[in-house]
Design a protein around this motif. Structure first.
Motif, mmCIF file in Angstrom:
data_model
loop_
_atom_site.group_PDB
_atom_site.id
_atom_site.type_symbol
_atom_site.label_atom_id
_atom_site.label_comp_id
_atom_site.label_asym_id
_atom_site.label_seq_id
_atom_site.Cartn_x
_atom_site.Cartn_y
_atom_site.Cartn_z
ATOM 1 N N HIS A 74 0.811 -1.225 0.000
ATOM 2 C CA HIS A 74 0.000 0.000 0.000
ATOM 3 C C HIS A 74 0.844 1.276 0.000
ATOM 4 O O HIS A 74 0.334 2.346 -0.301
ATOM 5 N N ILE A 75 2.125 1.173 0.358
ATOM 6 C CA ILE A 75 2.995 2.366 0.409
ATOM 7 C C ILE A 75 4.028 2.274 -0.703
ATOM 8 O O ILE A 75 5.232 2.431 -0.492
ATOM 9 N N SER A 76 3.563 1.970 -1.900
ATOM 10 C CA SER A 76 4.425 1.884 -3.076
ATOM 11 C C SER A 76 3.521 1.873 -4.298
ATOM 12 O O SER A 76 2.326 1.570 -4.193
ATOM 13 N N PRO A 77 4.062 2.194 -5.462
ATOM 14 C CA PRO A 77 3.257 2.127 -6.680
ATOM 15 C C PRO A 77 2.814 0.691 -6.966
ATOM 16 O O PRO A 77 3.461 -0.271 -6.524
ATOM 17 N N TRP A 78 1.734 0.536 -7.714
ATOM 18 C CA TRP A 78 1.243 -0.778 -8.091
ATOM 19 C C TRP A 78 2.318 -1.584 -8.809
ATOM 20 O O TRP A 78 2.370 -2.809 -8.719
ATOM 21 N N GLN A 79 3.221 -0.882 -9.496
ATOM 22 C CA GLN A 79 4.322 -1.554 -10.195
ATOM 23 C C GLN A 79 5.161 -2.383 -9.225
ATOM 24 O O GLN A 79 5.707 -3.430 -9.608
ATOM 25 N N SER A 80 5.267 -1.949 -7.984
ATOM 26 C CA SER A 80 6.036 -2.710 -6.989
ATOM 27 C C SER A 80 5.342 -4.024 -6.650
ATOM 28 O O SER A 80 6.002 -5.054 -6.459
ATOM 29 N N ALA A 81 4.019 -4.001 -6.554
ATOM 30 C CA ALA A 81 3.274 -5.238 -6.295
ATOM 31 C C ALA A 81 3.413 -6.201 -7.472
ATOM 32 O O ALA A 81 3.606 -7.412 -7.285
ATOM 33 N N LEU A 82 3.337 -5.657 -8.686
ATOM 34 C CA LEU A 82 3.536 -6.493 -9.875
ATOM 35 C C LEU A 82 4.930 -7.117 -9.871
ATOM 36 O O LEU A 82 5.098 -8.310 -10.159
ATOM 37 N N GLY A 83 5.931 -6.309 -9.532
ATOM 38 C CA GLY A 83 7.301 -6.811 -9.475
ATOM 39 C C GLY A 83 7.507 -7.834 -8.379
ATOM 40 O O GLY A 83 8.258 -8.809 -8.545
ATOM 41 N N LEU A 84 6.845 -7.616 -7.238
ATOM 42 C CA LEU A 84 6.934 -8.564 -6.126
ATOM 43 C C LEU A 84 6.445 -9.941 -6.560
ATOM 44 O O LEU A 84 7.099 -10.966 -6.308
ATOM 45 N N MET A 85 5.293 -9.969 -7.225
ATOM 46 C CA MET A 85 4.737 -11.254 -7.656
ATOM 47 C C MET A 85 5.596 -11.894 -8.746
ATOM 48 O O MET A 85 5.792 -13.118 -8.758
ATOM 49 N N ALA A 86 6.126 -11.084 -9.646
ATOM 50 C CA ALA A 86 7.008 -11.618 -10.684
ATOM 51 C C ALA A 86 8.261 -12.226 -10.059
ATOM 52 O O ALA A 86 8.688 -13.326 -10.434
ATOM 53 N N PRO B 129 -0.280 9.880 -5.164
ATOM 54 C CA PRO B 129 -1.442 9.319 -5.862
ATOM 55 C C PRO B 129 -1.269 7.855 -6.281
ATOM 56 O O PRO B 129 -2.260 7.176 -6.547
ATOM 57 N N GLU B 130 -0.022 7.391 -6.329
ATOM 58 C CA GLU B 130 0.233 5.994 -6.721
ATOM 59 C C GLU B 130 0.132 5.030 -5.546
ATOM 60 O O GLU B 130 0.232 3.814 -5.724
ATOM 61 N N TRP B 131 -0.036 5.558 -4.335
ATOM 62 C CA TRP B 131 -0.162 4.724 -3.147
ATOM 63 C C TRP B 131 -1.633 4.485 -2.831
ATOM 64 O O TRP B 131 -2.519 5.046 -3.445
ATOM 65 N N GLY B 132 -1.878 3.623 -1.856
ATOM 66 C CA GLY B 132 -3.239 3.385 -1.401
ATOM 67 C C GLY B 132 -3.502 1.915 -1.123
ATOM 68 O O GLY B 132 -2.759 1.035 -1.581
ATOM 69 N N GLU C 97 -7.027 7.467 2.316
ATOM 70 C CA GLU C 97 -7.087 8.855 1.844
ATOM 71 C C GLU C 97 -5.773 9.580 2.096
ATOM 72 O O GLU C 97 -5.289 10.333 1.245
ATOM 73 N N ASP C 98 -5.200 9.357 3.274
ATOM 74 C CA ASP C 98 -3.930 10.000 3.612
ATOM 75 C C ASP C 98 -2.811 9.536 2.682
ATOM 76 O O ASP C 98 -2.000 10.345 2.217
ATOM 77 N N LEU C 99 -2.761 8.234 2.416
ATOM 78 C CA LEU C 99 -1.736 7.706 1.511
ATOM 79 C C LEU C 99 -1.852 8.335 0.129
ATOM 80 O O LEU C 99 -0.847 8.741 -0.464
ATOM 81 N N LYS C 100 -3.070 8.436 -0.378
ATOM 82 C CA LYS C 100 -3.272 8.978 -1.725
ATOM 83 C C LYS C 100 -2.976 10.470 -1.789
ATOM 84 O O LYS C 100 -2.552 10.970 -2.836
ATOM 85 N N ARG C 101 -3.152 11.149 -0.667
ATOM 86 C CA ARG C 101 -2.749 12.571 -0.604
ATOM 87 C C ARG C 101 -1.230 12.696 -0.695
ATOM 88 O O ARG C 101 -0.710 13.606 -1.337
ATOM 89 N N ARG C 102 -0.543 11.793 -0.024
ATOM 90 C CA ARG C 102 0.921 11.832 -0.006
ATOM 91 C C ARG C 102 1.516 11.435 -1.352
ATOM 92 O O ARG C 102 2.540 11.974 -1.774
#
Length: 200
Positions: A108-120, A161-164, A154-159
């Motif tokens: 949740h505290i990283s871009p979605w690309q990090s989750a994709l990379g984690l699974m890869a 936009p790629e987080w959440g 909401e706080d994460l996305k304020r900090r």
């Protein structure tokens, strides 16, 4: 003493519930690769508790790695390895194989690309039956989001936009593509979840 050591207050609150999950999910021996180790406090605690496992902390941030090394120098645990620089989103990781992968509070505290990379990366490194364990807050289809998690999202996305908070089902889908099946969803304190995946 290395004054680069950092402290994350949440670690003291969540380390024992996470340890209970890890005891049930991880093998009794082998190498555990921890992605996004942060301060290094979890790595120290888990390495001390599970002496049959070699614990490999990693983090893309130099200050985090300095903190991990500071804890390592202080604690001197034989099964806690020197931290490596690893960005989950990168195609090349500095580790060729692992018997388990653990990732706490990154998705949740990283871009979605990090989750994709984690699974890869988990798909590449893990052998059949090996676990990937995630911990953190998630949204779930058919479940109302908890007020605290809604505010956090909401706080994460304020900090950034790629987080959440991610939808658990989306995370499970990208894992499945890499040969990782969601085996357990475990409710944790403070509206967090532990997700245990197994390599097919």
């Amino acid at each position: 003493m290395n004054d680069a050591r950092r402290h994350a207050p949440a670690v003291v609150r969540n380390r024992d519930p996470i340890l209970a999950v890890l005891r049930g999910a991880l093998p009794s021996s082998g190498l555990v690769l921890e992605i996004a180790s942060g301060t290094g406090e979890h790595a120290v605690y888990f390495a001390r508790a599970m002496t049959g496992l070699d614990w490999q902390p990693t983090d893309p941030d130099a200050a985090a790695r300095a903190s991990i090394e500071g804890w390592r120098e202080t604690e001197r645990l034989p099964n806690l390895l020197a931290p490596l620089e690893l960005d989950a989103a990168a195609q090349d990781w500095p580790v060729g194989s692992a018997d388990a992968i653990v990732c706490i509070n990154m998705v949740h505290i990283s871009p979605w690309q990090s989750a994709l990379g984690l699974m890869a990366g988990a798909g590449r490194l893990l052998t059949a039956g090996a676990p990937l364990v995630l911990y953190g807050p998630y949204r779930r289809e058919g479940h109302a989001i908890e007020p605290g998690n809604a505010a956090f999202d909401e706080d994460l996305k304020r900090r950034n936009p790629e987080w959440g908070l991610r939808l658990l089902e989306d995370v499970a889908d990208i894992a499945a593509v890499r040969g990782l099946d969601l085996e357990q969803v475990i409710s944790m304190p403070a509206d967090n979840l532990s997700l245990v995946f197994r390599k097919r």
